[in-house]
Enzyme design. Structure first.
Site, short mmCIF file in Angstrom:
data_model
loop_
_atom_site.label_atom_id
_atom_site.label_comp_id
_atom_site.label_asym_id
_atom_site.label_seq_id
_atom_site.Cartn_x
_atom_site.Cartn_y
_atom_site.Cartn_z
CB CYS A 50 -0.78 -0.10 1.27
SG CYS A 50 -2.13 1.45 1.35
CG ASP A 52 -0.72 4.25 5.15
OD1 ASP A 52 0.43 4.43 6.04
OD2 ASP A 52 -1.83 4.15 5.77
CG HIS A 106 -1.48 -1.08 5.89
ND1 HIS A 106 -2.08 -0.18 6.76
CD2 HIS A 106 -1.53 -0.80 4.78
CE1 HIS A 106 -2.57 0.89 5.86
NE2 HIS A 106 -2.41 0.48 4.70
CB CYS A 109 -5.71 -0.54 4.57
SG CYS A 109 -5.44 0.08 2.75
ZN ZN Z 1 -3.49 1.22 3.05
#
Ligand code: ZN
Length: 226
Positions: A50, A52, A106, A109
């Protein structure tokens, strides 16, 4: 006509300073580090994770530059028409000959949460639709999970399903057909404790996929529906 107002540009000198410190430390600890990297990159791993900012591939796994080839997008989604992801995967598998492709979701998310709670976030809604498809595919399972655990549960299911998507790409089916050593894995990272959790979705060939998928789903059900 009035001139547009000129703004003071922040050239981010703090990042240049920390970069210089990092590069110097690297060479002190490991002389010749950068000149060796210059010659070639030879990573054993590809990471599909991701975007993130709390989930950086190298730091989490303790890997150095040169050791992991990375593709990241919102909610670590693998779509067979996404040229960006496919090109990265193809280069990793065909040219770099990575041995492992890690699909890493994760907990917590935001993309998965938007899909689960059907939040509108903008253009990304169309991307997140792929995660909602995962929810719809597993709606019977998801309905058995308590409300407060549904987000974690969907983060895991999304990761498991994206491993299937990687396995279905022409890149991976061709690699396996010619007998290339390539294993896929599904992991989920915990932002709250820094630990990676194995979804038991590892497969080293087309023949392993069904068994891995069933094992991963059984493990998931024990965890969330037990
Ligand atoms: Zn994420």
């Amino acid at each position: 006509m009035t001139e547009p107002e000129k703004k003071t540009v922040d050239t981010l000198q703090n990042l240049f300073e920390s970069n210089r410190r990092w590069a110097a430390q690297k060479v002190v600890r490991n002389p010749g580090f950068f000149s060796r990297l210059l010659a070639q990159q030879n990573p054993e791993y590809m990471w599909i994770g991701c975007s993130d900012s709390r989930v950086p591939a190298n730091q989490i796994t303790g890997l150095d530059p040169g050791e992991v080839f990375v593709h990241r997008n919102v909610a670590n989604v693998v779509v067979p028409t996404d040229l960006n992801c496919l090109s990265t995967l193809q280069y990793a598998v065909d040219q770099l000959k990575v041995k492992h492709v890690l699909v890493v979701g994760h907990y917590g998310c935001g993309g998965v949460a938007a899909a689960l709670y059907e939040q509108r976030v903008g253009l990304a809604d169309n991307w997140i639709r792929h995660v909602r498809d995962v929810y719809d595919r597993h709606i019977r399972r998801m309905e058995r999970v308590s409300a407060e655990r549904q987000l974690d549960g969907l983060c895991e299911l999304n990761t498991i399903e994206q491993v299937i998507k990687v396995a279905q790409t022409t890149v991976v089916t061709d690699a396996w057909a010619r007998g290339q050593d390539l294993t896929l894995h599904g992991w989920v990272y915990g932002i709250s404790d820094g630990l990676i959790h194995d979804m038991r979705m590892s497969a080293g060939g087309a023949g392993d996929m069904k068994e891995a998928y069933l094992a991963a789903l059984e493990h998931w059900e024990q965890k969330y529906c037990g």
